[in-house]
Design an enzyme around this catalytic site. Structure first.
Site, PDB file in Angstrom:
ATOM      1  N   ILE A 121     -24.308  36.229   6.582  1.00 44.33           N
ATOM      2  CA  ILE A 121     -25.069  37.035   5.889  1.00 44.33           C
ATOM      3  C   ILE A 121     -25.529  36.444   4.799  1.00 44.33           C
ATOM      4  O   ILE A 121     -24.565  36.167   3.693  1.00 44.33           O
ATOM      5  CB  ILE A 121     -24.497  38.646   5.497  1.00 44.33           C
ATOM      6  CG1 ILE A 121     -24.126  39.277   6.753  1.00 44.33           C
ATOM      7  CG2 ILE A 121     -25.722  39.393   4.765  1.00 44.33           C
ATOM      8  CD1 ILE A 121     -23.311  40.568   6.428  1.00 44.33           C
ATOM      9  N   GLU A 122     -26.864  35.774   4.982  1.00 44.53           N
ATOM     10  CA  GLU A 122     -27.222  34.710   3.483  1.00 44.53           C
ATOM     11  C   GLU A 122     -27.927  35.746   2.620  1.00 44.53           C
ATOM     12  O   GLU A 122     -28.354  36.863   2.907  1.00 44.53           O
ATOM     13  CB  GLU A 122     -28.115  33.877   4.180  1.00 44.53           C
ATOM     14  CG  GLU A 122     -27.198  32.999   5.393  1.00 44.53           C
ATOM     15  CD  GLU A 122     -27.960  31.526   5.739  1.00 44.53           C
ATOM     16  OE1 GLU A 122     -29.334  31.668   5.764  1.00 44.53           O
ATOM     17  OE2 GLU A 122     -27.458  30.801   6.293  1.00 44.53           O
TER      18      GLU A 122
ATOM     19  N   GLU B  95     -16.789  34.771   9.433  1.00 42.51           N
ATOM     20  CA  GLU B  95     -15.469  34.977   9.475  1.00 42.51           C
ATOM     21  C   GLU B  95     -14.959  35.945   8.553  1.00 42.51           C
ATOM     22  O   GLU B  95     -14.319  36.719   8.819  1.00 42.51           O
ATOM     23  CB  GLU B  95     -14.565  33.737   9.346  1.00 42.51           C
ATOM     24  CG  GLU B  95     -15.017  32.580  10.122  1.00 42.51           C
ATOM     25  CD  GLU B  95     -16.009  31.897   9.774  1.00 42.51           C
ATOM     26  OE1 GLU B  95     -17.100  32.080   9.272  1.00 42.51           O
ATOM     27  OE2 GLU B  95     -15.578  30.732   9.502  1.00 42.51           O
TER      28      GLU B  95
HETATM   29  N1  THU Z   1     -20.986  29.663   7.987  1.00 45.36           N
HETATM   30  C1  THU Z   1     -20.210  30.705   8.520  1.00 45.36           C
HETATM   31  O1  THU Z   1     -20.511  31.964   8.838  1.00 45.36           O
HETATM   32  N2  THU Z   1     -18.830  30.215   8.684  1.00 45.36           N
HETATM   33  C2  THU Z   1     -18.381  29.143   8.435  1.00 45.36           C
HETATM   34  O2  THU Z   1     -17.133  28.836   8.623  1.00 45.36           O
HETATM   35  C3  THU Z   1     -19.350  27.828   8.116  1.00 45.36           C
HETATM   36  C4  THU Z   1     -20.589  28.332   7.513  1.00 45.36           C
HETATM   37  C5  THU Z   1     -22.379  29.993   7.515  1.00 45.36           C
HETATM   38  C6  THU Z   1     -22.739  30.121   6.135  1.00 45.36           C
HETATM   39  C7  THU Z   1     -24.213  29.674   6.091  1.00 45.36           C
HETATM   40  O3  THU Z   1     -24.764  31.261   6.448  1.00 45.36           O
HETATM   41  C8  THU Z   1     -24.468  28.888   7.326  1.00 45.36           C
HETATM   42  O4  THU Z   1     -23.216  29.230   7.962  1.00 45.36           O
HETATM   43  C9  THU Z   1     -24.721  27.402   6.901  1.00 45.36           C
HETATM   44  O5  THU Z   1     -23.608  26.999   6.320  1.00 45.36           O
END
Ligand code: THU
Length: 130
Positions: free
Chosen positions: A43-44, A55
């Site tokens: 979720i950005e 995770e």
């Molecule tokens: N991201 C994850 O959801 N889990 C990880 O372990 C690595 C990175 C997501 C964060 C961000 O929304 C996107 O991947 C790019 O970094």
């Protein structure tokens, strides 16, 4: 719930990814010690550091529903090899004594490793006892 079912849950939750900035969708699923399953996605946020990884979304859902111990975490993304969890998520996994991490991608590559392999010399709750 076997490993393949956990990966499929992560794949389903990946479809809910809110990632308008990176366009990198990630899904995760956790299996708690008492047999419950929780899924999550990344979720950005326009303020980038506020972003929550898939995770940790799944872990926090499990813990907020009462889980104390998590046995397995599965993570999936469209990566060349099995998708590896970031360092912050490894530390979050350590807090809830995760045993194994299943890394997967959309092509069907899968790698399962103990968390101790991904995060050796962990700083954890036991270090806070002294
Ligand atoms: N991201 C994850 O959801 N889990 C990880 O372990 C690595 C990175 C997501 C964060 C961000 O929304 C996107 O991947 C790019 O970094």
């Amino acid at each position: 719930m076997d490993d393949n079912e956990l990966i499929e849950t992560a794949r389903k939750y990946r479809e809910r990814s809110y990632s308008p900035y990176s366009h990198f969708a990630v899904g995760a699923a956790v299996l708690t010690a008492d047999g419950k399953v929780y899924g999550g996605c990344n979720i950005e946020n326009a303020s980038y550091p506020v972003t929550n990884c898939a995770e940790r979304t799944a872990i926090f859902k499990a813990v907020s529903e009462g889980a104390k111990k998590i046995d397995t975490v599965a993570i999936i993304a469209d990566t060349p090899g099995p998708c590896s969890p970031c360092g912050m998520c490894r530390q979050a996994m350590a807090e809830f004594h995760v045993d194994n991490v299943i890394m997967a991608n959309l092509k069907g590559d899968v790698k399962k490793v103990p968390l101790s392999e991904l995060l050796p010399y962990t700083f954890s709750d036991s270090d806070m006892e002294g």
